[in-house]
Design a protein around this motif. Structure first.
Motif, PDB file in Angstrom:
ATOM      1  N   LEU A 144       0.792  -1.229   0.000  1.00  0.00           N
ATOM      2  CA  LEU A 144       0.000   0.000   0.000  1.00  0.00           C
ATOM      3  C   LEU A 144       0.824   1.278   0.000  1.00  0.00           C
ATOM      4  O   LEU A 144       0.252   2.350  -0.154  1.00  0.00           O
ATOM      5  N   THR A 145       2.098   1.200   0.206  1.00  0.00           N
ATOM      6  CA  THR A 145       2.891   2.404   0.465  1.00  0.00           C
ATOM      7  C   THR A 145       3.968   2.630  -0.586  1.00  0.00           C
ATOM      8  O   THR A 145       5.128   2.830  -0.255  1.00  0.00           O
ATOM      9  N   ILE A 146       3.580   2.632  -1.840  1.00  0.00           N
ATOM     10  CA  ILE A 146       4.539   2.870  -2.920  1.00  0.00           C
ATOM     11  C   ILE A 146       4.421   4.346  -3.318  1.00  0.00           C
ATOM     12  O   ILE A 146       3.478   4.747  -3.993  1.00  0.00           O
ATOM     13  N   PRO A 147       5.384   5.177  -2.897  1.00  0.00           N
ATOM     14  CA  PRO A 147       5.242   6.616  -3.119  1.00  0.00           C
ATOM     15  C   PRO A 147       5.659   7.094  -4.499  1.00  0.00           C
ATOM     16  O   PRO A 147       5.175   8.107  -4.990  1.00  0.00           O
ATOM     17  N   TYR A 148       6.569   6.373  -5.142  1.00  0.00           N
ATOM     18  CA  TYR A 148       7.173   6.880  -6.363  1.00  0.00           C
ATOM     19  C   TYR A 148       7.474   5.701  -7.270  1.00  0.00           C
ATOM     20  O   TYR A 148       7.871   4.639  -6.819  1.00  0.00           O
ATOM     21  N   LEU A 149       7.311   5.906  -8.557  1.00  0.00           N
ATOM     22  CA  LEU A 149       7.595   4.861  -9.534  1.00  0.00           C
ATOM     23  C   LEU A 149       8.368   5.478 -10.683  1.00  0.00           C
ATOM     24  O   LEU A 149       7.874   6.374 -11.356  1.00  0.00           O
ATOM     25  N   SER A 150       9.595   5.005 -10.901  1.00  0.00           N
ATOM     26  CA  SER A 150      10.417   5.549 -11.983  1.00  0.00           C
ATOM     27  C   SER A 150      10.343   4.651 -13.205  1.00  0.00           C
ATOM     28  O   SER A 150      11.356   4.208 -13.731  1.00  0.00           O
ATOM     29  N   ASN A 151       9.133   4.373 -13.645  1.00  0.00           N
ATOM     30  CA  ASN A 151       8.966   3.470 -14.777  1.00  0.00           C
ATOM     31  C   ASN A 151       7.695   3.853 -15.530  1.00  0.00           C
ATOM     32  O   ASN A 151       6.672   4.107 -14.933  1.00  0.00           O
ATOM     33  N   THR A 152       7.776   3.868 -16.835  1.00  0.00           N
ATOM     34  CA  THR A 152       6.589   4.139 -17.637  1.00  0.00           C
ATOM     35  C   THR A 152       6.284   2.967 -18.572  1.00  0.00           C
ATOM     36  O   THR A 152       5.523   3.109 -19.501  1.00  0.00           O
ATOM     37  N   THR A 153       6.894   1.809 -18.306  1.00  0.00           N
ATOM     38  CA  THR A 153       6.623   0.623 -19.122  1.00  0.00           C
ATOM     39  C   THR A 153       5.466  -0.172 -18.526  1.00  0.00           C
ATOM     40  O   THR A 153       4.985   0.131 -17.442  1.00  0.00           O
ATOM     41  N   ASN A 154       5.052  -1.200 -19.225  1.00  0.00           N
ATOM     42  CA  ASN A 154       3.911  -2.007 -18.791  1.00  0.00           C
ATOM     43  C   ASN A 154       4.251  -3.057 -17.746  1.00  0.00           C
ATOM     44  O   ASN A 154       3.359  -3.708 -17.236  1.00  0.00           O
ATOM     45  N   GLU A 155       5.541  -3.268 -17.434  1.00  0.00           N
ATOM     46  CA  GLU A 155       5.933  -4.288 -16.460  1.00  0.00           C
ATOM     47  C   GLU A 155       6.971  -3.758 -15.488  1.00  0.00           C
ATOM     48  O   GLU A 155       7.773  -2.900 -15.833  1.00  0.00           O
ATOM     49  N   ILE A 156       6.934  -4.305 -14.285  1.00  0.00           N
ATOM     50  CA  ILE A 156       7.890  -3.977 -13.229  1.00  0.00           C
ATOM     51  C   ILE A 156       8.553  -5.277 -12.798  1.00  0.00           C
ATOM     52  O   ILE A 156       7.863  -6.241 -12.453  1.00  0.00           O
ATOM     53  N   ASP A 157       9.875  -5.318 -12.827  1.00  0.00           N
ATOM     54  CA  ASP A 157      10.611  -6.475 -12.326  1.00  0.00           C
ATOM     55  C   ASP A 157      11.026  -6.195 -10.890  1.00  0.00           C
ATOM     56  O   ASP A 157      11.448  -5.088 -10.561  1.00  0.00           O
ATOM     57  N   GLY A 158      10.914  -7.210 -10.049  1.00  0.00           N
ATOM     58  CA  GLY A 158      11.302  -7.049  -8.659  1.00  0.00           C
ATOM     59  C   GLY A 158      11.467  -8.389  -7.976  1.00  0.00           C
ATOM     60  O   GLY A 158      11.420  -9.447  -8.610  1.00  0.00           O
ATOM     61  N   GLU A 159      11.668  -8.325  -6.671  1.00  0.00           N
ATOM     62  CA  GLU A 159      11.823  -9.528  -5.862  1.00  0.00           C
ATOM     63  C   GLU A 159      10.896  -9.452  -4.660  1.00  0.00           C
ATOM     64  O   GLU A 159      10.835  -8.434  -3.972  1.00  0.00           O
ATOM     65  N   LEU A 160      10.200 -10.551  -4.412  1.00  0.00           N
ATOM     66  CA  LEU A 160       9.352 -10.681  -3.243  1.00  0.00           C
ATOM     67  C   LEU A 160      10.121 -11.481  -2.202  1.00  0.00           C
ATOM     68  O   LEU A 160      10.596 -12.576  -2.486  1.00  0.00           O
ATOM     69  N   THR A 161      10.244 -10.918  -1.003  1.00  0.00           N
ATOM     70  CA  THR A 161      10.854 -11.619   0.116  1.00  0.00           C
ATOM     71  C   THR A 161       9.770 -11.898   1.141  1.00  0.00           C
ATOM     72  O   THR A 161       9.069 -10.980   1.566  1.00  0.00           O
ATOM     73  N   ILE A 162       9.622 -13.160   1.481  1.00  0.00           N
ATOM     74  CA  ILE A 162       8.668 -13.565   2.504  1.00  0.00           C
ATOM     75  C   ILE A 162       9.477 -13.944   3.732  1.00  0.00           C
ATOM     76  O   ILE A 162      10.288 -14.878   3.697  1.00  0.00           O
ATOM     77  N   LYS A 163       9.250 -13.202   4.817  1.00  0.00           N
ATOM     78  CA  LYS A 163       9.992 -13.432   6.061  1.00  0.00           C
ATOM     79  C   LYS A 163       9.142 -14.310   6.973  1.00  0.00           C
ATOM     80  O   LYS A 163       8.013 -13.966   7.286  1.00  0.00           O
ATOM     81  N   THR A 164       9.732 -15.449   7.346  1.00  0.00           N
ATOM     82  CA  THR A 164       9.021 -16.395   8.196  1.00  0.00           C
ATOM     83  C   THR A 164       9.773 -16.581   9.505  1.00  0.00           C
ATOM     84  O   THR A 164      10.891 -16.100   9.671  1.00  0.00           O
ATOM     85  N   ARG A 186      11.090 -19.201  10.446  1.00  0.00           N
ATOM     86  CA  ARG A 186      12.143 -20.201  10.301  1.00  0.00           C
ATOM     87  C   ARG A 186      13.174 -19.873   9.239  1.00  0.00           C
ATOM     88  O   ARG A 186      14.305 -20.331   9.317  1.00  0.00           O
ATOM     89  N   LYS A 187      12.788 -19.090   8.220  1.00  0.00           N
ATOM     90  CA  LYS A 187      13.698 -18.810   7.106  1.00  0.00           C
ATOM     91  C   LYS A 187      13.075 -17.734   6.239  1.00  0.00           C
ATOM     92  O   LYS A 187      11.867 -17.583   6.203  1.00  0.00           O
ATOM     93  N   ASP A 188      13.903 -16.958   5.540  1.00  0.00           N
ATOM     94  CA  ASP A 188      13.404 -15.970   4.581  1.00  0.00           C
ATOM     95  C   ASP A 188      13.491 -16.557   3.173  1.00  0.00           C
ATOM     96  O   ASP A 188      14.470 -17.214   2.819  1.00  0.00           O
ATOM     97  N   TYR A 189      12.452 -16.303   2.376  1.00  0.00           N
ATOM     98  CA  TYR A 189      12.378 -16.804   1.008  1.00  0.00           C
ATOM     99  C   TYR A 189      12.297 -15.614   0.059  1.00  0.00           C
ATOM    100  O   TYR A 189      11.517 -14.691   0.287  1.00  0.00           O
ATOM    101  N   THR A 190      13.068 -15.647  -1.011  1.00  0.00           N
ATOM    102  CA  THR A 190      13.057 -14.579  -2.010  1.00  0.00           C
ATOM    103  C   THR A 190      12.838 -15.192  -3.382  1.00  0.00           C
ATOM    104  O   THR A 190      13.525 -16.149  -3.762  1.00  0.00           O
ATOM    105  N   ILE A 191      11.855 -14.622  -4.120  1.00  0.00           N
ATOM    106  CA  ILE A 191      11.572 -15.104  -5.464  1.00  0.00           C
ATOM    107  C   ILE A 191      11.417 -13.903  -6.399  1.00  0.00           C
ATOM    108  O   ILE A 191      10.990 -12.832  -5.967  1.00  0.00           O
ATOM    109  N   PRO A 192      11.754 -14.062  -7.678  1.00  0.00           N
ATOM    110  CA  PRO A 192      11.563 -12.969  -8.643  1.00  0.00           C
ATOM    111  C   PRO A 192      10.081 -12.830  -8.999  1.00  0.00           C
ATOM    112  O   PRO A 192       9.350 -13.822  -9.063  1.00  0.00           O
ATOM    113  N   VAL A 193       9.662 -11.585  -9.234  1.00  0.00           N
ATOM    114  CA  VAL A 193       8.273 -11.302  -9.598  1.00  0.00           C
ATOM    115  C   VAL A 193       8.265 -10.290 -10.736  1.00  0.00           C
ATOM    116  O   VAL A 193       9.035  -9.330 -10.728  1.00  0.00           O
TER     117      VAL A 193
END
Length: 183
Positions: free
Chosen positions: A139-159, A161-168
């Motif tokens: 909910l808190t994305i203040p700024y976006l430096s992209n005008t293309t149709n897709e955004i590449d990033g990484e999702l990190t899920i903190k648990t 027992r372990k943290d998991y990171t996957i590309p999105v």
């Protein structure tokens, strides 16, 4: 062969058997969380009913499967992208709205309703060999430096027992909806 040699061989065999049992137990309790991103989209809010003044929202549709013998508790999600100034977080105190207007041309509005989907708001407790399906909303994305149709990033899920990171790869739904409305 001396008795001490025989006893030493027996002790080594018993030790190797005990090591194998402990390794099998360790690998069965090792955290194994399978994360599937089914859909991901980012949009600019024209009108919404949440308390956040930031202009962008990122919604990820997830399937989470705990494939281990132990429960896993998710306490935070984090999304990072080179298109954002800072990483964005989704924690237990965040409160998303039920509907967002993402484009308006004349009297025509395109909206996203999320009230009908399960919100995977932290904490999410996954029992052994169980799964969850739902949405997470950044909910808190203040700024976006992209005008293309897709955004590449990484999702990190903190648990717990372990943290998991996957590309999105998230698509810009506000571009798509505005284009559909103009046709």
């Amino acid at each position: 062969m001396e008795i001490s040699t025989i006893l030493s061989i027996i002790a080594v065999v018993i030790s190797l058997f005990t090591l194998a049992v402990h390794l099998l137990k360790y690998f069965s309790t090792f955290p194994k969380l399978e994360i599937n991103v089914l859909d991901a989209f980012l949009f600019k809010v024209i009108k919404g009913n949440d308390r956040y003044g930031k202009p962008y929202r990122l919604i990820l549709e997830l399937s989470l499967v705990n494939k281990s013998e132990q429960p896993i508790s998710i306490y935070e999600y984090q999304f990072t992208s080179s298109k954002f100034e800072d990483p964005v977080f989704y924690k237990g105190h965040h409160r998303p709205g039920e509907e967002y207007i993402i484009s308006q041309i004349g009297d025509e509005e395109a909206s996203i309703e999320i009230a009908e989907f399960k919100n995977l708001k932290p904490p999410v407790n996954l029992s052994p060999y169980s799964s969850e399906y739902g949405l997470i909303i950044f909910l808190t994305i203040p700024y976006l430096s992209n005008t293309t149709n897709e955004i590449d990033g990484e999702l990190t899920i903190k648990t717990s027992r372990k943290d998991y990171t996957i590309p999105v790869k998230a698509r810009r739904s506000d571009f798509i909806k505005a284009t559909e409305l103009m046709q």
